[in-house]
Design a protein around this motif. Structure first.
Motif, short mmCIF file in Angstrom:
data_model
loop_
_atom_site.label_atom_id
_atom_site.label_comp_id
_atom_site.label_asym_id
_atom_site.label_seq_id
_atom_site.Cartn_x
_atom_site.Cartn_y
_atom_site.Cartn_z
N TRP A 48 1.34 -1.10 0.18
CA TRP A 48 0.05 0.08 0.29
C TRP A 48 1.00 1.53 -0.10
O TRP A 48 0.44 2.30 -0.42
CB TRP A 48 -0.84 0.53 1.39
CG TRP A 48 -1.98 -0.74 0.76
CD1 TRP A 48 -2.50 -1.88 1.34
CD2 TRP A 48 -3.27 -0.63 0.48
NE1 TRP A 48 -3.24 -2.79 0.85
CE2 TRP A 48 -4.09 -1.50 0.16
CE3 TRP A 48 -3.67 0.89 -0.61
CZ2 TRP A 48 -5.90 -1.95 -0.02
CZ3 TRP A 48 -4.57 1.17 -1.31
CH2 TRP A 48 -6.12 -0.12 -0.79
N LEU A 49 1.71 1.28 0.81
CA LEU A 49 2.61 2.57 1.29
C LEU A 49 3.05 2.35 -0.09
O LEU A 49 3.91 3.74 -1.11
CB LEU A 49 3.76 2.25 2.11
CG LEU A 49 3.20 2.34 2.99
CD1 LEU A 49 3.77 2.69 4.38
CD2 LEU A 49 2.52 3.90 4.04
N ARG A 50 4.03 1.65 -1.18
CA ARG A 50 5.00 1.55 -1.94
C ARG A 50 3.70 2.53 -3.61
O ARG A 50 4.41 3.23 -4.34
CB ARG A 50 5.01 0.58 -2.42
CG ARG A 50 6.09 0.38 -3.87
CD ARG A 50 6.82 -0.86 -4.40
NE ARG A 50 7.46 -0.66 -4.92
CZ ARG A 50 7.88 -1.59 -6.30
NH1 ARG A 50 6.67 -2.83 -6.92
NH2 ARG A 50 7.97 -1.32 -7.00
N TRP A 51 2.67 1.30 -3.18
CA TRP A 51 1.62 2.07 -5.02
C TRP A 51 1.33 3.60 -4.57
O TRP A 51 0.98 4.45 -5.09
CB TRP A 51 0.57 1.63 -4.75
CG TRP A 51 -0.81 2.40 -5.60
CD1 TRP A 51 -0.87 2.00 -7.21
CD2 TRP A 51 -1.93 2.29 -5.09
NE1 TRP A 51 -2.21 2.53 -7.19
CE2 TRP A 51 -2.87 3.03 -6.15
CE3 TRP A 51 -2.91 3.15 -3.95
CZ2 TRP A 51 -3.80 3.39 -6.10
CZ3 TRP A 51 -3.91 3.29 -4.19
CH2 TRP A 51 -4.53 3.79 -4.95
N ALA A 52 1.18 4.30 -3.06
CA ALA A 52 0.74 5.57 -2.54
C ALA A 52 1.57 6.26 -2.88
O ALA A 52 1.30 7.59 -3.72
CB ALA A 52 0.27 5.82 -1.06
N HIS A 53 3.52 5.96 -2.63
CA HIS A 53 4.12 7.25 -3.23
C HIS A 53 4.60 6.97 -5.01
O HIS A 53 5.35 7.73 -5.29
CB HIS A 53 5.38 6.43 -2.41
CG HIS A 53 5.68 7.31 -0.62
ND1 HIS A 53 6.18 6.35 0.17
CD2 HIS A 53 3.99 7.58 -0.22
CE1 HIS A 53 5.34 6.82 1.25
NE2 HIS A 53 4.82 7.54 1.40
N GLN A 54 4.51 5.52 -5.00
CA GLN A 54 4.93 5.28 -6.42
C GLN A 54 4.52 4.70 -6.85
O GLN A 54 4.81 4.62 -8.69
CB GLN A 54 6.34 4.51 -6.63
CG GLN A 54 8.05 4.97 -5.54
CD GLN A 54 8.44 3.41 -5.22
OE1 GLN A 54 8.77 2.76 -5.82
NE2 GLN A 54 8.67 3.80 -4.35
#
Length: 647
Positions: free
Chosen positions: A612-618
């Protein structure tokens, strides 16, 4: 020093100090003071919005909905046949796009230019809301509209949804101007024309129609004080509606598309047998999808949009015109209607337009209140020092946070560093409030959070619209066009140039099972320049009797081998289907119940938090999306000769 009296026979008056040209209040009648600071800021927001909406407009391939709309307009403009009759869902957009294609322009960017222009004009709508919102809040709303990720994305979509939103806001701004100013014949005429165009703008217009009717009923005494001019208004409404639906009386069947747009809207909202061909962007979205998009894409609206809607009814700074128009109540009704549409069974992404606009208004009111408190709390040296300290902490925390979210393995040291930095910033605000003024500390904290949330919103706009790559999950819709289609067109043009002497002259058979399949719209739009393109059902006997140089098997044909033994095939991804719910793989998180807390935390991070964090940032994901492919079969050089001149 004595002052000399005026000379006899003269009439000299001492003038007051001249008003500056860059006055914030643009209400003066002087022609020299027309270009005020306020108008300059609106112009700056408008230019920024134009750049965001028109920049790299053809970077992404069209999705199936865009291809359906663009191909229908292209067939009307060029009078070229297709595998089936394509029924547009937005009469006004179809008319404007047909006119545009008639001029000879072509390409994905031009197919999106009408919506981009409407999205840019939407930025100017808050000018008419100044009487209800106040000048600072209206200016803040214009800037937020220019930068909003959802509005920018939908403005870069070949569809009539942004036309509906722009015309709805124009009608609302015109009604607000009539409420807060004296009666204007020009405004009434413009509203009549806008209402006619709004009615034929497409399915999204039906989402805004109950809101406009509610605002008119809430202010019926002020808006309908006089019946003068209603015949002229009705005439303008009728003429504009008919002209917009029929492309200036050149497509008389466009009038019947108005009822078709209502049917499509009902199907997309209630998900009652919505045909994929006419509304492929609706359906398939889980219940939590709108909340997920709001939290990830709109950090500013999540905090200050809702906060502004809550604060607005309690504010003592509202003008009498705002209270008389019951503006806060209308915004809450608007927000509730948007939530209802987003949680409906269809959960169409176009419902996000209805949801985002009241949140933008609430955020504009909240930010204008923060800016109004700047002279009281923001000019001291202590405040500047606090802002500088918090900026350093935010930059440091962002570096640690990016490093943490870039690793699939949980790093306790990075997590502790991020937590310590956040705790230090909070402790500084608490100590500063105890030392000086708690209200000033609260204002500094709110202003800092607003700045960070605004940067997050701008980042979302950039990530969704300008960082396109085949491996990125940057689409607001459940599906997007695949990059393989562009490679397919290049390969076909190359083969046609080599074998037929012209990039567009080779004979092509497209085998398809359903003529109205959304994937076929992508194929049809991509291959629109091929002069000898034929759509046929999958019949291998015909190909064996008279083999075609190129055969394309559409994605809706499964389990079929090569058309003949003399063909060589290659597949191309032409449609990608993905949702944020696909970030987390299915299955149990940890099968060993005896594992310790550290192991469970590591698995939780790897399987849930990190994706989730990777999709939100990148806007990236490790799990490959579902891809639909088409197959291009090329007749080998040693096969039976064919004639390019016959089809």
């Amino acid at each position: 020093m004595t002052r000399m009296p005026p000379l006899a026979g003269t009439n000299i008056e001492m003038s007051s100090s001249p008003k500056p040209v860059w006055a914030l209040d643009g209400g003066t009648g002087s022609s020299q003071a027309w270009f005020t600071v306020e108008r300059a800021l609106y112009l700056f927001a408008f230019i920024a919005g134009i750049i965001l909406r028109f920049g790299a407009l053809a970077q992404k391939p069209l999705n199936s909905l865009e291809a359906w709309n663009a191909w229908a307009a292209w067939q009307t403009a060029t009078d070229l046949p297709g595998p089936a009759e394509l029924t547009p869902v937005s009469p006004l957009w179809h008319s404007l796009q047909t006119w545009l294609f008639w001029t000879g322009v072509d390409g994905d960017g031009w197919a999106r230019s009408v919506a981009a222009a409407a999205g840019a004009l939407l930025i100017l709508a808050p000018w008419g809301l100044r009487g209800l919102m106040g000048r600072p809040a209206a200016l803040a709303l214009s800037a937020l509209i220019a930068l909003d990720p959802w509005l920018v994305t939908l403005s870069r979509l070949a569809d009539g949804a942004m036309l509906s939103a722009a015309l709805a806001m124009a009608l609302l701004a015109g009604a607000a101007r009539l409420l807060t100013n004296r009666r204007s014949v020009i405004v009434e005429r413009m509203m009549a024309v806008s209402a006619g165009l709004f009615l034929v703008s497409g399915p999204t217009a039906w989402s805004f129609l109950p809101l406009l009717a509610t605002f008119a009923l809430m202010n019926r005494r002020a808006l309908f004080r006089s019946a003068a001019g209603w015949r002229e208004a009705l005439l303008l409404f009728t003429v504009s509606a008919v002209a917009g639906a029929t492309a200036g009386l050149t497509q008389l069947d466009g009038v019947g598309l108005v009822s078709r747009s209502l049917t499509v809207w009902l199907e997309s909202v209630f998900a009652i047998g919505a045909p994929a061909a006419t509304m492929p962007a609706s359906g398939g979205y889980p219940l939590g999808w709108p909340i997920t998009r709001l939290l990830i894409d709109q950090p500013l609206l999540t905090l200050f949009g809702l906060g502004g809607l809550i604060y607005l009814p309690l504010s003592r700074r509202l003008s009498s015109a705002t209270r008389d128009a019951r503006w806060p109540l209308f915004l809450w009704l608007w927000f509730g209607w948007g939530v209802l549409l987003c949680l409906s069974p269809g959960r169409s992404p176009f419902s996000l337009i209805v949801l985002v606009l009241p949140l933008l208004v609430g955020a504009a009111h909240a930010l204008s209140e923060l800016i109004a408190l700047w002279p009281r709390y923001g000019r001291s040296q202590e405040t500047s020092a606090m802002f500088l300290t918090l900026t350093v902490l935010a930059v440091s925390g962002s570096f640690w946070g990016i490093a943490m979210s870039s690793s699939a393995s949980f790093d306790a040291v990075l997590a502790q560093a991020v937590a310590v930095i956040a705790a230090v910033g909070l402790a500084l605000l608490v100590l500063y409030g105890a030392w000086t003024d708690p209200r000033q500390a609260a204002w500094i904290g709110a202003a800092s959070i607003a700045a960070l949330a605004l940067l997050g919103t701008i980042s979302s706009t950039w990530q969704i619209n300008y960082r396109h790559a085949p491996d990125r999950r940057d689409s607001l819709f459940v599906e997007k066009g695949g990059e393989g289609l562009r490679q397919l067109v290049q390969d076909i043009n190359t083969i046609s140039a080599q074998r037929a002497g012209d990039p567009y002259e080779i004979v092509i058979f497209v085998q398809h099972a359903q003529p109205t399949n959304p994937g076929n719209a992508l194929l049809g739009w991509s291959l629109r320049h091929m002069r000898r393109l034929t759509w046929r059902a999958p019949q291998a006997e015909e190909l064996a009797a008279a083999p075609a140089p190129l055969v394309i098997q559409a994605a809706d044909i499964t389990g079929i081998a090569a058309p003949a033994q003399d063909y060589i095939g290659s597949d191309y991804v032409h449609r990608v289907i993905w949702l944020p719910a696909d970030l987390v793989p299915e299955g149990d998180m940890l099968e060993d119940a005896a594992a310790g807390a550290a192991a469970r935390l590591s698995v939780l991070w790897t399987r849930t938090l990190y994706p989730w964090l990777r999709w939100a940032h990148q806007r990236r994901a490790d799990i490959a999306p579902q891809a639909e492919r088409v197959i291009l079969w090329v007749l080998s050089d040693g096969a039976e000769a064919y004639s390019v001149g016959t089809n």
